[in-house]
Design an enzyme around this catalytic site. Structure first.
Site, PDB file in Angstrom:
ATOM      1  N   TYR A  41       0.830  -1.215   0.000  1.00 46.20           N
ATOM      2  CA  TYR A  41       0.000   0.000   0.000  1.00 46.20           C
ATOM      3  C   TYR A  41       0.867   1.268   0.000  1.00 46.20           C
ATOM      4  CZ  TYR A  41      -3.857  -3.070   1.598  1.00 46.20           C
ATOM      5  OH  TYR A  41      -4.791  -4.057   1.736  1.00 46.20           O
ATOM      6  N   LEU A 182     -17.807  -3.043   2.490  1.00 47.24           N
ATOM      7  CA  LEU A 182     -18.891  -2.202   1.964  1.00 47.24           C
ATOM      8  C   LEU A 182     -19.008  -2.399   0.450  1.00 47.24           C
ATOM      9  CD1 LEU A 182     -17.997   1.060   3.957  1.00 47.24           C
ATOM     10  CD2 LEU A 182     -19.445  -0.872   4.658  1.00 47.24           C
ATOM     11  N   LYS A 223     -12.518   0.495   4.972  1.00 48.63           N
ATOM     12  CA  LYS A 223     -11.613   1.635   4.796  1.00 48.63           C
ATOM     13  C   LYS A 223     -12.460   2.907   4.856  1.00 48.63           C
ATOM     14  CE  LYS A 223      -9.589   4.744   1.743  1.00 48.63           C
ATOM     15  NZ  LYS A 223     -10.184   5.591   0.695  1.00 48.63           N
TER      16      LYS A 223
HETATM   17  P1  NAP Z   1     -14.539  -0.814   1.474  1.00 52.28           P
HETATM   18  O1  NAP Z   1     -14.059  -0.721   2.863  1.00 52.28           O
HETATM   19  O2  NAP Z   1     -15.639  -1.777   1.144  1.00 52.28           O
HETATM   20  O3  NAP Z   1     -15.014   0.608   0.915  1.00 52.28           O
HETATM   21  C1  NAP Z   1     -14.236   1.755   1.074  1.00 52.28           C
HETATM   22  C2  NAP Z   1     -15.010   2.928   0.445  1.00 52.28           C
HETATM   23  O4  NAP Z   1     -16.224   3.152   1.173  1.00 52.28           O
HETATM   24  C3  NAP Z   1     -14.220   4.225   0.499  1.00 52.28           C
HETATM   25  O5  NAP Z   1     -14.509   4.928  -0.710  1.00 52.28           O
HETATM   26  C4  NAP Z   1     -14.821   4.961   1.696  1.00 52.28           C
HETATM   27  O6  NAP Z   1     -14.776   6.363   1.548  1.00 52.28           O
HETATM   28  C5  NAP Z   1     -16.254   4.495   1.638  1.00 52.28           C
HETATM   29  N1  NAP Z   1     -16.898   4.477   2.967  1.00 52.28           N
HETATM   30  C6  NAP Z   1     -16.380   3.984   4.115  1.00 52.28           C
HETATM   31  N2  NAP Z   1     -17.271   4.091   5.120  1.00 52.28           N
HETATM   32  C7  NAP Z   1     -18.374   4.688   4.599  1.00 52.28           C
HETATM   33  C8  NAP Z   1     -19.616   5.080   5.144  1.00 52.28           C
HETATM   34  N3  NAP Z   1     -19.918   4.851   6.423  1.00 52.28           N
HETATM   35  N4  NAP Z   1     -20.515   5.691   4.319  1.00 52.28           N
HETATM   36  C9  NAP Z   1     -20.224   5.904   3.021  1.00 52.28           C
HETATM   37  N5  NAP Z   1     -19.063   5.547   2.425  1.00 52.28           N
HETATM   38  C10 NAP Z   1     -18.145   4.944   3.221  1.00 52.28           C
HETATM   39  O7  NAP Z   1     -13.340  -1.169   0.460  1.00 52.28           O
HETATM   40  P2  NAP Z   1     -11.780  -1.499   0.503  1.00 52.28           P
HETATM   41  O8  NAP Z   1     -10.961  -0.298   0.791  1.00 52.28           O
HETATM   42  O9  NAP Z   1     -11.506  -2.259  -0.746  1.00 52.28           O
HETATM   43  O10 NAP Z   1     -11.595  -2.569   1.695  1.00 52.28           O
HETATM   44  C11 NAP Z   1     -11.306  -2.229   3.033  1.00 52.28           C
HETATM   45  C12 NAP Z   1      -9.886  -2.604   3.428  1.00 52.28           C
HETATM   46  O11 NAP Z   1      -9.646  -3.986   3.220  1.00 52.28           O
HETATM   47  C13 NAP Z   1      -8.786  -1.936   2.582  1.00 52.28           C
HETATM   48  O12 NAP Z   1      -8.620  -0.576   2.892  1.00 52.28           O
HETATM   49  C14 NAP Z   1      -7.616  -2.807   2.920  1.00 52.28           C
HETATM   50  O13 NAP Z   1      -7.112  -2.478   4.214  1.00 52.28           O
HETATM   51  C15 NAP Z   1      -8.269  -4.188   2.918  1.00 52.28           C
HETATM   52  N6  NAP Z   1      -8.163  -4.874   1.599  1.00 52.28           N
HETATM   53  C16 NAP Z   1      -7.398  -5.994   1.530  1.00 52.28           C
HETATM   54  C17 NAP Z   1      -7.253  -6.668   0.323  1.00 52.28           C
HETATM   55  C18 NAP Z   1      -6.418  -7.914   0.253  1.00 52.28           C
HETATM   56  O14 NAP Z   1      -6.081  -8.378  -0.849  1.00 52.28           O
HETATM   57  N7  NAP Z   1      -6.088  -8.502   1.389  1.00 52.28           N
HETATM   58  C19 NAP Z   1      -7.908  -6.205  -0.827  1.00 52.28           C
HETATM   59  C20 NAP Z   1      -8.699  -5.063  -0.720  1.00 52.28           C
HETATM   60  C21 NAP Z   1      -8.833  -4.419   0.493  1.00 52.28           C
HETATM   61  P3  NAP Z   1     -13.720   7.327   2.302  1.00 52.28           P
HETATM   62  O15 NAP Z   1     -12.366   6.676   2.216  1.00 52.28           O
HETATM   63  O16 NAP Z   1     -13.830   8.586   1.517  1.00 52.28           O
HETATM   64  O17 NAP Z   1     -14.165   7.512   3.716  1.00 52.28           O
END
Ligand code: NAP
Length: 268
Positions: A41, A182, A223
């Site tokens: 990251y 999400l 996230k």
């Molecule tokens: P996510 O958590 O499903 O979605 C993140 C998005 O949702 C961002 O645009 C965020 O906006 C928004 N958001 C967050 N809370 C919200 C709320 N209460 N209301 C409205 N919008 C909201 O997606 P992700 O980042 O893919 O997954 C989460 C974490 O999982 C990553 O950050 C990472 O640490 C981990 N991950 C791991 C892998 C792996 O291969 N192991 C792959 C993907 C992700 P803002 O940022 O603007 O607040």
């Protein structure tokens, strides 16, 4: 087994130094005790700044990072060197959890995993995890590891329910850590999720997170960057979904996968 806090803060794509440090510090000060990052990251320093800035003691935080074949490699030496580098970048003297980020590239259980065991022996990490592993890959890893497998981190949300992996995690007693909980924002456009959200007067984000964290062995790492989102997600821990709500979400029959190594984007 160490207890994994049910809700963590995800940090993928949070690469702006101030935004990332501020999100981590805000989350910790609100009550989060689980922080998820990865070497690939490129934000471990900023995550470390957030940890240092928060009033919460290091020992009270569960800190997880990952090693990726495509970034540093997953040979024995790569894993040892990358994990020690993560300590420096994060400014900590141990990790709570070190994952194999994807079982791809030069990942080879017999070569890669002994490094994880040795890092536990050295005190670099307290636990070993894998990410994006299918059940058969989890079992192969368990056969090689001396340490117990602590967690498998996979994409999971109401649009990708991962029933087989949930059952596998419960049977073998490791944590399933739900990433993209999400669905990267897609849960806001699912009628069944909105219906449950309206019934309880909460956001769709809270419904998705409560649906995940009410399951045995499952935790979620949304996230969020803004304080508003970080607070909204934290409030999901106060939401109790009843059997009818859970059934409404369970009945969504979709398989919307955001990340697929073969199709990309996959360097997450
Ligand atoms: P996510 O958590 O499903 O979605 C993140 C998005 O949702 C961002 O645009 C965020 O906006 C928004 N958001 C967050 N809370 C919200 C709320 N209460 N209301 C409205 N919008 C909201 O997606 P992700 O980042 O893919 O997954 C989460 C974490 O999982 C990553 O950050 C990472 O640490 C981990 N991950 C791991 C892998 C792996 O291969 N192991 C792959 C993907 C992700 P803002 O940022 O603007 O607040």
């Amino acid at each position: 087994m160490t207890e994994l806090p049910p809700l963590g803060i995800g940090t993928w794509q949070n690469t702006d130094p101030e935004a990332c440090a501020s999100a981590v510090a805000t989350a910790l000060d609100l009550g989060y005790r689980h922080v998820d990052t990865a070497e690939i990251y490129g934000n471990e320093e900023h995550v470390g700044d957030g940890l240092a800035r928060s009033a919460v003691d290091r020992e009270d935080v569960f800190l997880a990072t990952k090693v990726h074949s495509d970034s540093t490699g997953l040979t024995y030496d790569d894993v040892i060197e990358t994990a020690r580098g993560s300590l420096d970048r994060l400014g900590v003297d141990y990790l709570d959890l070190l994952y194999v980020h994807w079982p791809t590239g030069d990942y080879a259980p017999g070569e890669t995993l002994p490094a994880y065991d040795d890092l536990v022996d050295e005190g670099v990490t307290r636990n070993v995890g894998v990410s994006n592993f299918e059940p058969r890959q989890v079992e192969a890893a368990m056969d090689v590891l001396d340490e117990p497998l602590f967690a498998n981190q996979v994409e999971m949300h109401p649009l990708l329910q991962q029933e087989e992996l949930v059952a596998h995690a419960q049977e073998h007693d490791y944590y399933l850590v739900a990433y993209s909980p999400l669905a990267r924002g897609d849960v806001f456009d699912v009628p069944e999720v909105s219906e449950v959200a309206e019934k309880h007067g909460v956001s769709e984000a809270q419904v998705s997170l409560a649906w995940l964290t009410q399951k045995d062995n499952v935790v979620a790492i949304p996230k969020a960057t803004s304080r508003e989102h970080i607070e909204d997600n934290w409030a999901s821990l106060d939401l109790e979904l009843d059997d009818e709500d859970v059934a409404t979400i369970d009945d969504i029959e979709r398989e919307d996968r955001h990340l697929d190594h073969d199709k990309g984007p996959w360097n997450q």
